[in-house]
Design an enzyme around this catalytic site. Structure first.
Site, PDB file in Angstrom:
ATOM      1  N   LYS A 168      57.973  13.205   0.643  1.00 30.68           N
ATOM      2  CA  LYS A 168      56.917  12.740  -0.260  1.00 30.68           C
ATOM      3  C   LYS A 168      57.277  13.126  -1.675  1.00 30.68           C
ATOM      4  O   LYS A 168      57.456  14.304  -1.987  1.00 30.68           O
ATOM      5  CB  LYS A 168      55.584  13.359   0.138  1.00 30.68           C
ATOM      6  CG  LYS A 168      54.459  12.950  -0.821  1.00 30.68           C
ATOM      7  CD  LYS A 168      53.121  13.348  -0.285  1.00 30.68           C
ATOM      8  CE  LYS A 168      52.033  12.992  -1.274  1.00 30.68           C
ATOM      9  NZ  LYS A 168      50.711  13.368  -0.766  1.00 30.68           N
ATOM     10  N   LYS A 219      57.487   8.379   1.466  1.00 33.07           N
ATOM     11  CA  LYS A 219      56.392   7.936   0.602  1.00 33.07           C
ATOM     12  C   LYS A 219      56.726   8.221  -0.844  1.00 33.07           C
ATOM     13  O   LYS A 219      57.168   9.333  -1.118  1.00 33.07           O
ATOM     14  CB  LYS A 219      55.149   8.706   1.021  1.00 33.07           C
ATOM     15  CG  LYS A 219      53.943   8.494   0.168  1.00 33.07           C
ATOM     16  CD  LYS A 219      52.827   9.345   0.682  1.00 33.07           C
ATOM     17  CE  LYS A 219      51.652   9.228  -0.252  1.00 33.07           C
ATOM     18  NZ  LYS A 219      50.658  10.216   0.019  1.00 33.07           N
TER      19      LYS A 219
HETATM   20  C1  PBG Z   1      47.316  13.628  -1.120  1.00 40.15           C
HETATM   21  C2  PBG Z   1      47.710  12.241  -0.806  1.00 40.15           C
HETATM   22  C3  PBG Z   1      48.064  11.315  -1.768  1.00 40.15           C
HETATM   23  C4  PBG Z   1      48.291  10.127  -1.098  1.00 40.15           C
HETATM   24  C5  PBG Z   1      48.099  10.344   0.266  1.00 40.15           C
HETATM   25  N1  PBG Z   1      47.745  11.688   0.437  1.00 40.15           N
HETATM   26  C6  PBG Z   1      48.102  11.416  -3.232  1.00 40.15           C
HETATM   27  C7  PBG Z   1      48.735  12.555  -3.885  1.00 40.15           C
HETATM   28  O1  PBG Z   1      49.636  13.205  -3.324  1.00 40.15           O
HETATM   29  O2  PBG Z   1      48.327  12.850  -5.005  1.00 40.15           O
HETATM   30  C8  PBG Z   1      48.672   8.866  -1.806  1.00 40.15           C
HETATM   31  C9  PBG Z   1      48.447   7.603  -1.094  1.00 40.15           C
HETATM   32  C10 PBG Z   1      48.402   6.413  -1.963  1.00 40.15           C
HETATM   33  O3  PBG Z   1      48.659   6.459  -3.179  1.00 40.15           O
HETATM   34  O4  PBG Z   1      48.075   5.358  -1.419  1.00 40.15           O
HETATM   35  N2  PBG Z   1      47.484  14.598  -0.205  1.00 40.15           N
END
Ligand code: PBG
Length: 332
Positions: free
Chosen positions: A202, A256
């Site tokens: 991520k 991601k």
């Molecule tokens: C946070 C989380 C995020 C997303 C999923 N879980 C955002 C972040 O890390 O700030 C993003 C998903 C998306 O943008 O569709 N734990």
């Protein structure tokens, strides 16, 4: 690779007709490849629009159950749930994440009561929907996210979700060591059947903005998440993240964001040969919708082409806000 050369070789021959293109098609998308993320809010019969995510809403628990029924009808195998937590329920230590009666647990129980194993439920483990500062973990005085203190809360959060009936625990927090700690507690507490899908790769991305609006953390967040989410410059480090999470007991892993990181989907799939998912995140969804609104492209074609690209890169499945729409197109 040996082959004939032109004119004996004419690659266009096999592209001439639809039947022939179908015969040589290498990759396919089916509804079984889709995971549909849904946002839950309080109340009854509530549908709240999210302006930065046109076409996506937050739904109260009763209406989330209706969405789940639609997903089942179209052959979508799994939903991903995210809560919008009222500001009075947010705190420095994110205690609401451990509340057995929180929005996530109520939504999970309602869907499982109605549909049982007709659909899988993936629940997000991270503290950002519950912290008063919008970070994914517990912070010290300087605002730094503390690893081990956060993991302790995440373990409690995961157990809370498993007790409510979650099928797949999906830690999206990027703390070190959380997969093993969560696996241990699930084994100890009688949840050996509950899977873990790790958000292993991520990145600290600019594509998450609309999601933060959807869960209500954008306005609260000061600074960024670069001390725990990965640097978009790094690829080798991503393989170490995946290896670590697999060694700790992850059943599947995720990359991601999605489209800008297809190289990482392919790299992970080739290196580990495990179920590998991609999250086409909120900013990517918003870009497609903005293109459609600007007359720059056709929604149906854009959506299906991007999903096929994920499959070609090696993704087992895709988390996408277009999941229901895509499933309907695929079932036509
Ligand atoms: C946070 C989380 C995020 C997303 C999923 N879980 C955002 C972040 O890390 O700030 C993003 C998903 C998306 O943008 O569709 N734990």
């Amino acid at each position: 690779m040996s082959s004939a050369s032109f004119p004996a070789l004419r690659l266009r021959r096999s592209r001439r007709t639809a039947w022939s293109r179908a015969m040589v098609r290498e990759n396919h998308v089916t509804p079984a490849n889709l995971i549909w993320p849904l946002f839950v809010c309080d109340g009854q019969q509530q549908q709240e629009a999210i302006s930065s995510l046109p076409g996506v809403s937050r739904w109260s628990v009763d209406l989330i159950v209706e969405r789940a029924r639609e997903a089942v009808a179209e052959g979508i195998p799994c939903l991903a749930l995210f809560p919008y937590t009222q500001s009075e329920r947010r705190s420095m230590m994110a205690e609401e994440a451990l509340n057995a009666d929180n929005l996530m647990c109520r939504a999970t129980m309602a869907i499982k009561d109605a549909l049982g194993d007709d659909i899988g439920l993936l629940t997000d483990v991270a503290l950002d929907p519950y912290t008063s500062h919008g970070q994914d973990g517990i912070i010290d005085d300087s605002g730094y996210v503390l690893n081990d203190e956060t993991v302790e809360q995440l373990v409690g959060q995961a157990l809370n979700q498993a007790r409510a009936g979650a099928d797949i625990i999906a830690p999206s927090d990027m703390m070190d060591g959380r997969i093993g700690a969560i696996r241990d507690v699930l084994e100890d507490e009688g949840f050996s059947h509950v899977q873990i899908m790790s958000y292993a790769v991520k990145y600290a991305s600019a594509f998450y903005g609309p999601f933060r609006d959807a869960v209500g953390s954008r306005g609260l967040l000061k600074g960024d998440k670069k001390s725990y989410q990965m640097d978009p410059a790094n690829a080798e480090e991503a393989l170490r993240e995946v290896e670590q999470d697999l060694l700790e007991g992850a059943d599947s892993v995720m990359v991601k964001p999605g489209l800008p990181y297809l190289d990482m989907v392919r790299a992970v799939k080739d290196a580990f040969a495990v179920p590998t998912y991609a999250y086409q995140v909120s900013g990517e969804y918003a870009m497609i919708e903005a293109a459609v609104a600007a007359g720059a492209g056709d929604r149906d074609a854009l959506v299906l082409e991007t999903l096929l690209a994920f499959r070609r890169a090696g993704a087992s499945g895709v988390l996408t806000y277009h999941a229901l729409h895509a499933a309907r197109l695929l079932n036509q």
